[in-house]
Design a protein around this motif. Structure first.
Motif, PDB file in Angstrom:
ATOM      1  N   ASN A  98       0.850  -1.191   0.000  1.00 31.08           N
ATOM      2  CA  ASN A  98       0.000   0.000   0.000  1.00 31.08           C
ATOM      3  C   ASN A  98       0.888   1.243   0.000  1.00 31.08           C
ATOM      4  N   ILE A 140      -1.994   7.002  -4.722  1.00 33.58           N
ATOM      5  CA  ILE A 140      -2.993   6.411  -3.831  1.00 33.58           C
ATOM      6  C   ILE A 140      -3.667   7.567  -3.095  1.00 33.58           C
ATOM      7  N   VAL A 145      -6.736   4.031  -6.353  1.00 34.29           N
ATOM      8  CA  VAL A 145      -5.349   3.653  -6.626  1.00 34.29           C
ATOM      9  C   VAL A 145      -5.163   3.741  -8.137  1.00 34.29           C
TER      10      VAL A 145
END
Length: 168
Positions: A98, A140, A145
């Motif tokens: 992430n 992000i 995303v």
């Protein structure tokens, strides 16, 4: 006879040196192992044409990873986060950190550093594991995303850009 042996030994050593020099370049590449194409993500998965139409990303419990799914669905979705396409649509899925960055694909059983992309054919329930190429996360936000992918395995591949909804 000695000159004959000397010539044969010289020839053998020359071929050995040439062989070793050519082998030492096998694992090295002149460039990256990926080549992103500036297009909507698309490709061929097990002989089926794939065009990215929708996708989702879900954060792991600790928030460190994103579980990603791409679909080639043609129906209009009211909420992509409620859609589970595995078995209904050609699907591309993988887990990625992430974080913005470039993540090269590799299949490494000796450590947890390997990263693959699965290309799924719903007609045959075949999972094709791609360990060639890369995924790059470009941005992000709280809700999306954005990135690009170049994933290849034998005759199957997906290459291009994507934007995914982050689902809770």
């Amino acid at each position: 006879m000695k000159n004959h042996q000397k010539n044969a030994l010289t020839l053998l050593l020359s071929f050995s040196l040439l062989f070793l020099m050519s082998c030492s370049k096998d694992d090295e590449s002149d460039g990256p192992s990926y080549d992103f194409v500036n297009q909507n993500a698309q490709g061929t998965i097990d002989g089926i044409s794939f065009t990215f139409a929708a996708g989702t990303a879900e954060k792991s419990n600790d928030g460190e990873d994103l579980s990603v799914d791409f679909y080639d669905i043609t129906e209009e979705l009211t909420d992509v986060c409620d859609f589970f396409g595995l078995g209904e649509s050609v699907t591309v899925f993988f887990t990625i950190p992430n974080a913005v960055g470039l993540y090269e694909l590799s299949f490494d059983l000796s450590s947890f550093d390997g990263r693959t992309v699965t290309l799924f054919n719903p007609d045959t329930f075949l999972n094709i594991i791609s360990s060639e190429g890369a995924v790059e996360i470009l941005s992000i936000t709280e809700t999306q995303v954005t990135g690009r992918i170049d994933a290849r395995a034998d005759d199957s591949f997906v290459n291009g850009n994507f934007t995914l909804e982050i689902c809770e």
